[in-house]
Write an enzyme that holds these catalytic residues in place. Structure first.
Site, PDB file in Angstrom:
ATOM      1  N   SER A 156       0.794  -1.239   0.000  1.00 25.37           N
ATOM      2  CA  SER A 156       0.000   0.000   0.000  1.00 25.37           C
ATOM      3  C   SER A 156       0.818   1.276   0.000  1.00 25.37           C
ATOM      4  CB  SER A 156      -0.931   0.021   1.204  1.00 25.37           C
ATOM      5  OG  SER A 156      -2.001  -0.834   0.960  1.00 25.37           O
ATOM      6  N   LYS A 184       0.355   3.420  -2.929  1.00 26.36           N
ATOM      7  CA  LYS A 184      -0.829   4.281  -3.056  1.00 26.36           C
ATOM      8  C   LYS A 184      -0.479   5.773  -2.969  1.00 26.36           C
ATOM      9  CE  LYS A 184      -3.760   0.669  -1.009  1.00 26.36           C
ATOM     10  NZ  LYS A 184      -4.474   0.241   0.227  1.00 26.36           N
ATOM     11  N   TYR A 192      -3.889  -2.513 -10.127  1.00 28.06           N
ATOM     12  CA  TYR A 192      -3.761  -2.299  -8.668  1.00 28.06           C
ATOM     13  C   TYR A 192      -2.867  -3.376  -8.030  1.00 28.06           C
ATOM     14  CZ  TYR A 192      -5.085  -2.355  -3.731  1.00 28.06           C
ATOM     15  OH  TYR A 192      -5.038  -2.374  -2.363  1.00 28.06           O
ATOM     16  N   TYR A 250      -4.505   3.482   8.114  1.00 25.53           N
ATOM     17  CA  TYR A 250      -5.863   2.937   8.291  1.00 25.53           C
ATOM     18  C   TYR A 250      -6.412   3.298   9.671  1.00 25.53           C
ATOM     19  CZ  TYR A 250      -3.865   0.271   4.466  1.00 25.53           C
ATOM     20  OH  TYR A 250      -3.225  -0.078   3.327  1.00 25.53           O
ATOM     21  N   VAL A 306       1.191  -3.703   3.803  1.00 30.73           N
ATOM     22  CA  VAL A 306       1.165  -5.008   4.489  1.00 30.73           C
ATOM     23  C   VAL A 306       2.425  -5.840   4.249  1.00 30.73           C
ATOM     24  CG1 VAL A 306      -1.334  -5.270   4.757  1.00 30.73           C
ATOM     25  CG2 VAL A 306      -0.232  -6.102   2.685  1.00 30.73           C
TER      26      VAL A 306
END
Ligand code: GLU
Length: 316
Positions: free
Chosen positions: A72, A75, A199, A251, A269
């Site tokens: 991530s 992103k 993605y 998050y 992760v």
């Protein structure tokens, strides 16, 4: 801001090597992600740390040159690219609020009628990827993302780990659910399998702490890559991406990260975290074991120790 104007290099050098040594020896290492089968094979004993300062000087400890799956953290860079392509129109499809729920939450998306809370939860990143894909073939969009990373890090060896991407493609049922759900609201423009393919592949970028810290420099220096002097984004955009990292980068663990580390950061992760000290440094840390929110357990502890020793915080 309490950040000192210049970095004490000898203090930083000692801090990085001390922290890498202490972290490598700690028994509490968190739990390596296993929902992407390929990630479960990574050795939890790994630990790497790299800081690049304003002069471009690199400070490294532990496994700082070993590539890992950035997941991530990608992103941050796809958000930068999407904003470059469509500007503020992105915010019609993705929100800017912290989520307070898990990275792959489905329930929140239903409440919010298919518009993801922010670009860093999975749904928001899938929608952002869809923006990059529009008007291109998946291969072209992926090539664009890869070249952007290579350019930012000034390193042509950065690549995508196809085994990790394939592993997630085989098991990414939740992400498929999120993408299909958003498609039903018109948030996803392209065929769902194309958007997910891009993605999964950008999440599977393999980079070392050194490469990642290099790639993050534009966020530390008002949008400018200090080695070329060229602006990657305007200062205002760099500030805004940093604010999103601060509020949403971990998050439902974002509040805890802000409280303990006090710097904008984005986790993945794969166990990596990119953290930014505005005006001072770009930092990447890697320890594969995760905490309950899916953020690197020792990565966060290491950043807290480093920020404390260096007096780094955006909160004064
Ligand atoms: N590729 C991962 C997923 O979609 C990224 C999640 C993360 O790194 O937090 O589940």
């Amino acid at each position: 801001m309490s950040i000192a104007a210049t970095t004490d290099k000898s203090l930083l050098r000692t801090a990085v090597s001390d922290i890498a040594e202490v972290m490598a020896a700690r028994p509490d290492r968190g739990t390596v992600a296993s929902y992407i089968p390929e990630l479960a094979t990574v050795d939890p004993a790994r630990f790497g740390l790299c800081v690049v300062d304003a002069d471009g000087e690199v400070f490294m400890g532990g496994d700082a040159e070993v590539p890992f799956s950035i997941q991530s953290i990608s992103k941050v860079f796809t958000l930068t690219l999407a904003l470059g392509m469509v500007g503020d129109r992105l915010w019609k499809r993705v929100g800017r609020e912290p989520s307070g729920s898990a990275f792959n939450s489905i329930v929140q998306l239903e409440f919010e009628k298919g518009v993801p809370r922010n670009p860093f939860i999975n749904a928001g990143a899938i929608a952002t990827t869809d923006v990059i894909l529009s008007g291109h073939k998946p291969k072209e969009a992926l090539g664009e993302i890869l070249r952007f990373m290579q350019f930012l890090a000034d390193d042509q060896t950065i690549h995508i780990d196809r085994e990790v991407a394939a592993s997630e493609q085989r098991t990414g049922f939740r992400n498929a659910a999120l993408a299909n759900y958003m498609k039903s609201f018109g948030i996803i423009e392209n065929p769902v399998e194309y958007t997910l393919g891009v993605y999964f592949h950008h999440c599977a970028l393999a980079m070392s702490c050194r490469q990642l810290a290099m790639a993050g420099r534009f966020l530390a220096y008002k949008g400018r890559n200090p080695s070329t002097g060229l602006f990657v984004v305007k200062p205002e955009r760099a500030r805004r991406i940093n604010s999103l990292m601060m509020m949403c980068g971990h998050y439902d663990g974002s509040g805890e990260f802000a409280y303990r580390v006090g710097l904008p950061g984005k986790s993945g992760v794969g166990g990596g975290i990119l953290a930014i000290v505005p005006g001072q440094a770009s930092i990447a840390v890697w320890s594969p074991g995760l905490d309950a929110s899916g953020n690197s357990h020792l990565g966060r502890i290491a950043l807290e120790a480093l920020a404390t020793r260096m007096g780094w915080s955006v909160f004064g």
